[in-house]
Motif scaffolding. Sequence first.
Motif: not given
Length: 320
Positions: A26-33, A41-43, A95-96, A227-228
Motif C-alpha cells: 500500500i505504501g509503495l502503491s500510493i507513493i508510486l501512484g 528503498a521501501h524495503g 524517517v519517511g 507509506g513509510a
Amino acid sequence: MSIVSQLATILLNGLQQGAIYVLVAIGLSIILGTLKFVNFAHGALYLIGTYLGLLITLTIRVSDGKLAEWGFGQVGLGWGFLPALIIVPIIVFGVGLLMERFVARPFYDRPDTDQILLTFGLAIVVQEAFKILFGGQSYNFARPARTSLGPLELQLSGPISLPVVGTIGIWRLYVIAITAVLVALVYLLIEYTDFGLVVRAGTRDAEMVRLLGVKITRPYLMVFGVGAALAGIAGVVGGTLYAVNPNIGMDVLVPSFLVVVIGGVGSIRGAVVGGILIGLTLSSLVAVAPQWSQVGIYVLAAIILLTRPQGLLGSEEVAP
C-alpha cells in the motif's frame, strides 16, 4: 485432517502471508501512484521497522558486528510488543519525511531509471549498515505470550480453537486484524478527507492544484510519511513471523512490487486484492508443490499483466 480443514488452513496461511505484503505494497502503491516515484528503498523502511520493533520489544544478545566489538553485547529496551507497535511507525514516519525531503523530492522530475538507481543504492547502504552494526546473524523476534499497555492486556501467542479450521496460532488472527484495520484507515484517509482530496487532485493535475493556491508538496510529504509508517508497522508485525536479519528488506520488496503490479498502481483496493492473491498462491503451492511456490507468484503476475496490463483494479491511464 479433512479437506475442508486443510483448505481453511491454507486460506488462513495465505491471508497471514498476504497481510504483510499488503501493508508494504500500500505504501509503495500510493507513493508510486501519487508521486510517480519508484521507491526501491521501501524495503529498507521495512528493515528499519523490524529492527526497531525487535529492540523495543526485547533485549537481544549481539555476538557479531560492530556493536559486539564496541562492548554492546546485549541491546534492547524490553518494553514489550504493544509499545513497539505504537512507537515504531512514528519513528519510521519521521524517517519517511526525511527521505522524501532530501532524497525523493529532488528526483521527482528525473527519469525512472535515475529513481531506481538512487533508491536501490540507498536500500543497499541501509542493509549494509545494519549488517555492520548487528552482523549477518539472524535474530528470533519472539513474541511475548502477553503484552500490556496500561490497563490493556492482550494474549499474543498460543493456540486458539476455531470451527472447521481446528487449532491455530492466535497471532495469525492478530496479523490479519491489524492489517484490516490499517487498510481501512488509509482508505478512509485517501478517499473521504480533504487531505485525500488534495492528494487525488494532485495526482490528476498537480499544476492546476498549485494554481488554485494549494501547496502540493505538503500532502506529498505526508503521503510519503504514511507509506513509510505502514512499512514500519509491517516490519514489526512481519518480523515476528520470520527470522530477523539484514536481508529481510530485499526479501519483502520484490513480492510487494508484484502485489502493486497485480493490483494496479495507486489503488489501495488493488493492493489488498493483489496481496491476498499472492498470499493464497504461496500458501497453496507450499501445501502441494513447495518447490514451485516462488515461481508461482511470478507466473500469476505474468498472466495478469498479459491480460490486464494496468493491473486488476488499476486505471488505464497509468498503464504503459
